[in-house]
Design a protein around this motif. Structure first.
Motif, PDB file in Angstrom:
ATOM      1  N   ASP A  73      10.702  16.432  49.344  1.00 22.24           N
ATOM      2  CA  ASP A  73      10.223  17.762  49.125  1.00 22.24           C
ATOM      3  C   ASP A  73       8.880  17.665  49.804  1.00 22.24           C
ATOM      4  N   ALA A  74       7.709  18.544  50.907  1.00 20.19           N
ATOM      5  CA  ALA A  74       7.074  18.542  51.053  1.00 20.19           C
ATOM      6  C   ALA A  74       5.663  18.948  49.453  1.00 20.19           C
ATOM      7  N   GLY A  75       6.149  20.121  49.155  1.00 17.37           N
ATOM      8  CA  GLY A  75       4.808  20.290  47.793  1.00 17.37           C
ATOM      9  C   GLY A  75       4.882  18.545  47.320  1.00 17.37           C
ATOM     10  N   LEU A  76       5.793  18.332  46.344  1.00 17.13           N
ATOM     11  CA  LEU A  76       5.742  17.006  46.034  1.00 17.13           C
ATOM     12  C   LEU A  76       5.175  16.053  46.786  1.00 17.13           C
ATOM     13  N   SER A  77       5.240  15.825  48.210  1.00 18.84           N
ATOM     14  CA  SER A  77       4.695  14.827  48.772  1.00 18.84           C
ATOM     15  C   SER A  77       3.448  14.757  48.691  1.00 18.84           C
ATOM     16  N   ARG A  78       2.875  15.978  48.929  1.00 20.81           N
ATOM     17  CA  ARG A  78       1.767  16.541  48.975  1.00 20.81           C
ATOM     18  C   ARG A  78       1.038  15.651  47.735  1.00 20.81           C
ATOM     19  N   ALA A  79       1.172  16.195  46.665  1.00 22.64           N
ATOM     20  CA  ALA A  79       0.873  15.507  45.282  1.00 22.64           C
ATOM     21  C   ALA A  79       1.103  13.480  44.488  1.00 22.64           C
ATOM     22  N   ALA A  80       2.003  13.366  45.886  1.00 21.47           N
ATOM     23  CA  ALA A  80       2.351  11.668  45.815  1.00 21.47           C
ATOM     24  C   ALA A  80       0.582  11.575  46.544  1.00 21.47           C
ATOM     25  N   LEU A  81       1.393  11.990  47.469  1.00 23.68           N
ATOM     26  CA  LEU A  81      -0.143  11.950  48.376  1.00 23.68           C
ATOM     27  C   LEU A  81      -1.455  12.060  47.478  1.00 23.68           C
ATOM     28  N   ILE A  82      -1.432  13.272  46.708  1.00 18.24           N
ATOM     29  CA  ILE A  82      -3.120  13.372  46.691  1.00 18.24           C
ATOM     30  C   ILE A  82      -3.426  12.097  45.534  1.00 18.24           C
ATOM     31  N   HIS A  83      -2.269  11.680  44.497  1.00 13.21           N
ATOM     32  CA  HIS A  83      -2.481  10.542  43.766  1.00 13.21           C
ATOM     33  C   HIS A  83      -2.660   9.175  44.448  1.00 13.21           C
ATOM     34  N   ALA A  84      -2.332   8.845  45.273  1.00 13.97           N
ATOM     35  CA  ALA A  84      -2.060   7.897  46.225  1.00 13.97           C
ATOM     36  C   ALA A  84      -4.061   7.421  46.449  1.00 13.97           C
ATOM     37  N   GLN A  85      -4.217   8.572  47.450  1.00 20.61           N
ATOM     38  CA  GLN A  85      -5.663   8.558  47.657  1.00 20.61           C
ATOM     39  C   GLN A  85      -6.622   8.623  46.431  1.00 20.61           C
ATOM     40  N   THR A  86      -6.231   9.144  45.789  1.00 21.82           N
ATOM     41  CA  THR A  86      -7.184   8.979  44.379  1.00 21.82           C
ATOM     42  C   THR A  86      -7.004   7.199  43.584  1.00 21.82           C
ATOM     43  N   MET A  87      -5.874   6.756  43.622  1.00 22.55           N
ATOM     44  CA  MET A  87      -5.755   5.584  43.594  1.00 22.55           C
ATOM     45  C   MET A  87      -6.839   4.393  44.481  1.00 22.55           C
ATOM     46  N   GLN A 168       6.015   7.675  43.721  1.00 15.03           N
ATOM     47  CA  GLN A 168       7.417   7.955  43.761  1.00 15.03           C
ATOM     48  C   GLN A 168       6.946   9.424  42.801  1.00 15.03           C
ATOM     49  N   ASP A 169       6.861  10.935  43.510  1.00 13.90           N
ATOM     50  CA  ASP A 169       7.419  11.900  42.241  1.00 13.90           C
ATOM     51  C   ASP A 169       8.527  12.195  42.458  1.00 13.90           C
ATOM     52  N   PHE A 170       9.516  12.024  41.117  1.00 14.52           N
ATOM     53  CA  PHE A 170      10.797  12.798  41.130  1.00 14.52           C
ATOM     54  C   PHE A 170      10.873  13.703  40.663  1.00 14.52           C
ATOM     55  N   GLY A 171      11.532  14.753  40.759  1.00 14.13           N
ATOM     56  CA  GLY A 171      12.010  15.935  40.229  1.00 14.13           C
ATOM     57  C   GLY A 171      13.381  16.319  40.135  1.00 14.13           C
ATOM     58  N   SER A 172      13.963  17.169  38.820  1.00 19.69           N
ATOM     59  CA  SER A 172      15.420  18.175  39.118  1.00 19.69           C
ATOM     60  C   SER A 172      15.137  19.347  38.736  1.00 19.69           C
ATOM     61  N   ALA A 173      15.582  19.470  40.364  1.00 21.15           N
ATOM     62  CA  ALA A 173      14.888  21.179  41.138  1.00 21.15           C
ATOM     63  C   ALA A 173      15.922  22.235  40.392  1.00 21.15           C
ATOM     64  N   ILE A 174      16.173  23.092  39.834  1.00 19.76           N
ATOM     65  CA  ILE A 174      16.938  23.886  39.249  1.00 19.76           C
ATOM     66  C   ILE A 174      17.543  25.750  39.797  1.00 19.76           C
ATOM     67  N   PRO A 175      18.011  26.225  39.977  1.00 20.30           N
ATOM     68  CA  PRO A 175      17.762  26.785  40.626  1.00 20.30           C
ATOM     69  C   PRO A 175      16.742  27.558  40.528  1.00 20.30           C
ATOM     70  N   LYS A 176      15.994  28.885  41.310  1.00 20.77           N
ATOM     71  CA  LYS A 176      14.589  29.400  41.253  1.00 20.77           C
ATOM     72  C   LYS A 176      15.670  31.551  40.995  1.00 20.77           C
TER      73      LYS A 176
END
Length: 288
Positions: A73-87, A168-176
């Motif tokens: 997921d592009a949105g979750l990957s954006r969050a993961a990248l920002i956190h990796a940069q912070t680390m 690695q940011d995991f999620g359980s996505a459910i219907p919207k």
């Protein structure tokens, strides 16, 4: 496995209703020197290939374990990248730095997915293959990677010298569901419960302020009708939150199965609040 000393950290956090399992793996101190890793850094194709390799390795392991594949997921990957940069800037692994939001808030800022639960793995390693191998040898990391409830993932990789920081940011996505769809699911659940209780089905009627009442609860981040709310003449009014509008709350069985009921009305508002950073349906069910 290489000869580097291995340090494993395990964190278990409670995020709303579900439990978020988070874990971190550290295999060696970071090397000196790093490239441009700021929030506006250009795309690094080598790191993008590493992310795709990590996804492939994760899905290979999940297939062997009988778990469904993860979708990137592009949105979750954006969050993961920002956190990796912070680390990288902090030169250490952590699930939350001072002044940084917790995982649910970080994910909510970058994705519109409806997530029922979420988790995170962190690692510092040399390449995708070593990173995946070390994560799979750690029980809490392995549990995240193979969790059959997870169906989406965000991956962030940032190189620092000869090593890479992995998130690695995991999620359980459910219907919207739209408000109308959510209401229909509640309506079906009401009359299904009525049939199970050997009661006649109820007729659905309009209560024009129902959605506004549900949104008022969301704005207050609290269940219960705010003072001044104009309620219809009702036998009972149930207020609750749910990620699954097709399911009624267990405590509402007696009220919904009441003998002298004839009609019902529904108010729904989907909202993200401090108590529910990833969002939840706020529901008002009036029975009369």
């Amino acid at each position: 496995m290489d000869n580097a000393a291995t340090l494993l950290l395990l964190l278990t956090l409670i995020s709303g209703a579900p439990t978020m399992r988070a874990a971190a793996a550290l295999t060696a101190p970071p090397a000196e020197g790093s490239g441009n890793s700021g929030p506006n850094a250009p795309v690094n194709h080598a790191e993008s290939r590493t992310e795709l390799r990590l996804l492939a390795l994760a899905n290979q392991s999940r297939q062997q374990a009988g778990a469904p594949p993860l979708t990137l997921d592009a949105g979750l990957s954006r969050a993961a990248l920002i956190h990796a940069q912070t680390m990288v800037r902090a030169r250490r692994l952590s699930h939350q730095f001072d002044g940084e939001p917790a995982l649910p808030q970080r994910l909510a800022a970058t994705t519109e997915l409806h997530l029922e639960q979420e988790g995170e793995n962190l690692a510092l390693d040399y390449d995708a293959e070593h990173g995946h191998e070390h994560l799979m040898h750690s029980p809490p990391h392995r549990a995240n990677l193979l969790n059959p409830a997870y169906n989406v993932v965000g991956l962030g990789v940032v190189r620092s010298g000869t090593q890479i920081y992995i998130v690695q940011d995991f999620g359980s996505a459910i219907p919207k569901y739209s408000v109308a769809e959510a209401k229909q699911h509640v309506a079906v659940a009401v009359n299904q419960m009525r049939r199970q209780a050997s009661r006649s089905e109820l007729r659905r009627r309009d209560w024009h302020d129902a959605d506004a009442a549900a949104c008022s609860m969301a704005q207050a981040d609290k269940l219960g009708m705010p003072a001044g709310t104009k309620l219809p003449e009702s036998f009972a009014v149930l207020t609750y939150t749910s990620l699954h509008p097709e399911m009624l709350p267990g405590g509402g069985t007696r009220a919904v199965a009441g003998r002298d009921l004839h009609t019902f009305s529904i108010g729904v508002c989907y909202a993200r609040t401090p108590s529910y950073p990833m969002g939840v349906y706020w529901i008002v069910l009036s029975l009369d």
